[in-house]
Design a protein around this motif. Structure first.
Motif, mmCIF file in Angstrom:
data_model
loop_
_atom_site.group_PDB
_atom_site.id
_atom_site.type_symbol
_atom_site.label_atom_id
_atom_site.label_comp_id
_atom_site.label_asym_id
_atom_site.label_seq_id
_atom_site.Cartn_x
_atom_site.Cartn_y
_atom_site.Cartn_z
ATOM 1 N N ILE A 62 -30.200 9.836 -16.756
ATOM 2 C CA ILE A 62 -30.871 10.160 -15.500
ATOM 3 C C ILE A 62 -32.375 10.179 -15.690
ATOM 4 N N ILE A 63 -32.816 10.880 -16.753
ATOM 5 C CA ILE A 63 -34.255 10.994 -16.993
ATOM 6 C C ILE A 63 -34.860 9.631 -17.298
ATOM 7 N N ILE A 64 -34.167 8.827 -18.100
ATOM 8 C CA ILE A 64 -34.702 7.519 -18.466
ATOM 9 C C ILE A 64 -34.816 6.617 -17.237
ATOM 10 N N LYS A 65 -33.804 6.660 -16.355
ATOM 11 C CA LYS A 65 -33.868 5.848 -15.140
ATOM 12 C C LYS A 65 -35.048 6.268 -14.263
ATOM 13 N N ILE A 66 -35.255 7.586 -14.133
ATOM 14 C CA ILE A 66 -36.382 8.081 -13.339
ATOM 15 C C ILE A 66 -37.704 7.666 -13.976
ATOM 16 N N LEU A 67 -37.811 7.812 -15.302
ATOM 17 C CA LEU A 67 -39.055 7.498 -15.994
ATOM 18 C C LEU A 67 -39.399 6.021 -15.893
ATOM 19 N N THR A 68 -38.423 5.149 -16.122
ATOM 20 C CA THR A 68 -38.690 3.709 -16.034
ATOM 21 C C THR A 68 -39.032 3.299 -14.604
ATOM 22 N N ALA A 69 -38.402 3.957 -13.616
ATOM 23 C CA ALA A 69 -38.720 3.663 -12.219
ATOM 24 C C ALA A 69 -40.147 4.084 -11.883
ATOM 25 N N VAL A 70 -40.573 5.249 -12.381
ATOM 26 C CA VAL A 70 -41.942 5.720 -12.143
ATOM 27 C C VAL A 70 -42.950 4.793 -12.808
ATOM 28 N N CYS A 71 -42.664 4.375 -14.035
ATOM 29 C CA CYS A 71 -43.560 3.455 -14.736
ATOM 30 C C CYS A 71 -43.680 2.127 -14.003
ATOM 31 N N ALA A 72 -42.558 1.643 -13.489
ATOM 32 C CA ALA A 72 -42.587 0.392 -12.722
ATOM 33 C C ALA A 72 -43.374 0.567 -11.421
ATOM 34 N N PHE A 73 -43.225 1.740 -10.776
ATOM 35 C CA PHE A 73 -43.953 2.017 -9.532
ATOM 36 C C PHE A 73 -45.460 2.075 -9.787
ATOM 37 N N PRO A 99 -28.892 18.079 -14.070
ATOM 38 C CA PRO A 99 -30.020 17.143 -14.028
ATOM 39 C C PRO A 99 -31.320 17.823 -13.628
ATOM 40 N N LEU A 100 -31.252 18.749 -12.680
ATOM 41 C CA LEU A 100 -32.452 19.472 -12.259
ATOM 42 C C LEU A 100 -33.011 20.318 -13.404
ATOM 43 N N ILE A 101 -32.125 20.940 -14.178
ATOM 44 C CA ILE A 101 -32.569 21.752 -15.311
ATOM 45 C C ILE A 101 -33.253 20.889 -16.366
ATOM 46 N N ILE A 102 -32.695 19.710 -16.640
ATOM 47 C CA ILE A 102 -33.298 18.811 -17.625
ATOM 48 C C ILE A 102 -34.676 18.359 -17.170
ATOM 49 N N ILE A 103 -34.778 17.977 -15.894
ATOM 50 C CA ILE A 103 -36.065 17.515 -15.363
ATOM 51 C C ILE A 103 -37.080 18.647 -15.358
ATOM 52 N N LEU A 104 -36.672 19.841 -14.925
ATOM 53 C CA LEU A 104 -37.576 20.982 -14.920
ATOM 54 C C LEU A 104 -38.016 21.364 -16.327
ATOM 55 N N GLY A 105 -37.110 21.204 -17.304
ATOM 56 C CA GLY A 105 -37.488 21.474 -18.686
ATOM 57 C C GLY A 105 -38.605 20.571 -19.163
ATOM 58 N N GLY A 106 -38.495 19.278 -18.844
ATOM 59 C CA GLY A 106 -39.551 18.340 -19.212
ATOM 60 C C GLY A 106 -40.854 18.629 -18.488
ATOM 61 N N ALA A 144 -42.471 21.749 -20.033
ATOM 62 C CA ALA A 144 -43.115 21.451 -21.318
ATOM 63 C C ALA A 144 -44.429 20.699 -21.119
ATOM 64 N N PHE A 145 -44.447 19.775 -20.172
ATOM 65 C CA PHE A 145 -45.664 18.986 -19.923
ATOM 66 C C PHE A 145 -46.793 19.859 -19.384
ATOM 67 N N PHE A 146 -46.505 20.636 -18.349
ATOM 68 C CA PHE A 146 -47.562 21.443 -17.738
ATOM 69 C C PHE A 146 -47.946 22.643 -18.591
ATOM 70 N N SER A 147 -47.118 23.038 -19.532
ATOM 71 C CA SER A 147 -47.510 24.106 -20.450
ATOM 72 C C SER A 147 -48.666 23.668 -21.335
ATOM 73 N N TRP A 148 -48.771 22.362 -21.570
ATOM 74 C CA TRP A 148 -49.893 21.831 -22.341
ATOM 75 C C TRP A 148 -51.096 21.507 -21.446
ATOM 76 N N VAL A 149 -50.808 21.006 -20.245
ATOM 77 C CA VAL A 149 -51.884 20.524 -19.376
ATOM 78 C C VAL A 149 -52.499 21.653 -18.559
ATOM 79 N N PHE A 150 -51.660 22.432 -17.864
ATOM 80 C CA PHE A 150 -52.144 23.522 -16.998
ATOM 81 C C PHE A 150 -51.145 24.656 -17.067
#
Length: 268
Positions: free
Chosen positions: A1-12, A164-171, A174-180
């Motif tokens: 699920i995450i990989i499909k979302i990530l590749t779709a975002v990169c393509a967008f 799936p929501l928990i996995i996405i929220l986990g990522g 982790a990302f915003f804990s470094w950025v903001f």
């Protein structure tokens, strides 16, 4: 699920295929190490990596072949994992159950009814994969542990839609804990609520006296006729439905939509 979302975002975002591949692969590697590199995580990572290659090379992704490839790779590096790792065994059995049984169950006339369109489709998409995995791993769990859970289909129905929501929220956390950090703290609070809900469901159903039953050790041999019947059913149904039951998920969904529209037209 995450990989499909990530590749779709990169393509967008207009990233080149090479950049899309590198970013998706690095994220997959980071996620695998963050999750602990357990046998189930390694299996999922290999399959996800093959999915990335298939998407970026415009080739058809065959999940069953990807599962077999992951098994061969893992056994090649550690042959003992095939016999000694219960996590490895259950992971491949559960995934194989979903890939082999879910298409056959979905093709049955019961799940083709109009009540399973719209909101009812949520029930189908949640219950059928859980039931498919349960049917495939249950004989092996009986063989290894002599116990079987009677409430797992219900708990899966209540828990699986949120994974799936928990996995996405986990990522995201982790990302915003470094950025903001303040925003990362907010997402971690939402994530904690979801995790507490899952723990509550698990503790609630496991506290019931009838939550599991014990099978005497002397009945372990039943695992062999159980799998014999299961694979005979898969073989018979596959011959009956042919390749139509093993189409990609998008093709099956489109075919189901056409079926429901035709039934609605007949009813009017």
């Amino acid at each position: 699920i995450i990989i499909k979302i990530l590749t779709a975002v990169c393509a967008f975002l207009g990233l080149r295929r090479r950049d899309n591949f590198l970013l998706s692969s690095l994220f997959l590697l980071f996620f695998s190490f963050m999750a602990g590199l357990t046998p189930s995580i390694i299996r999922a990572s290999i399959m996800a990596f093959l999915l990335i290659i298939a998407q970026l090379s415009a080739r058809l992704y065959r999940p069953l072949y990807a599962l077999l490839f992951a098994m061969v790779v893992m056994v090649w590096f550690n042959p003992l994992i095939l016999l000694n790792s219960l996590s490895f065994q259950l992971s491949f059995l559960a995934t194989g159950g979903i890939l082999l049984l879910y298409p056959l169950e979905e093709e049955s006339s019961f799940w083709q009814k109009n009540i399973f369109s719209g909101l009812g489709q949520w029930l189908e998409l949640t219950l059928l994969p859980s039931l498919s995995a349960f049917l495939m791993v249950m004989p092996w769990i009986l063989y290894k542990m002599q116990t079987v859970s009677l409430v797992s289909p219900i708990t899966n129905l209540l828990v699986v839609p949120f994974l799936p929501l928990i996995i996405i929220l986990g990522g995201i956390t982790a990302f915003f804990s470094w950025v903001f950090y303040p925003l990362g703290l907010f997402f971690s609070f939402v994530l904690q609520l979801l995790l507490k809900y899952i723990l509550f469901v698990v503790h609630l159903f496991s506290s019931f006296a009838f939550s599991q039953i014990y099978i005497p050790f002397s009945f372990r041999w039943l695992v062999f006729p159980c799998y014999l019947l299961l694979f005979a059913f898969i073989y018979y149904q596959r011959r009956k439905w042919g390749s139509t039951a093993f189409l990609n998920l998008s093709e099956r969904s489109e075919r189901k939509s056409r079926f429901l529209r035709s039934e609605a037209t007949k009813g009017s």
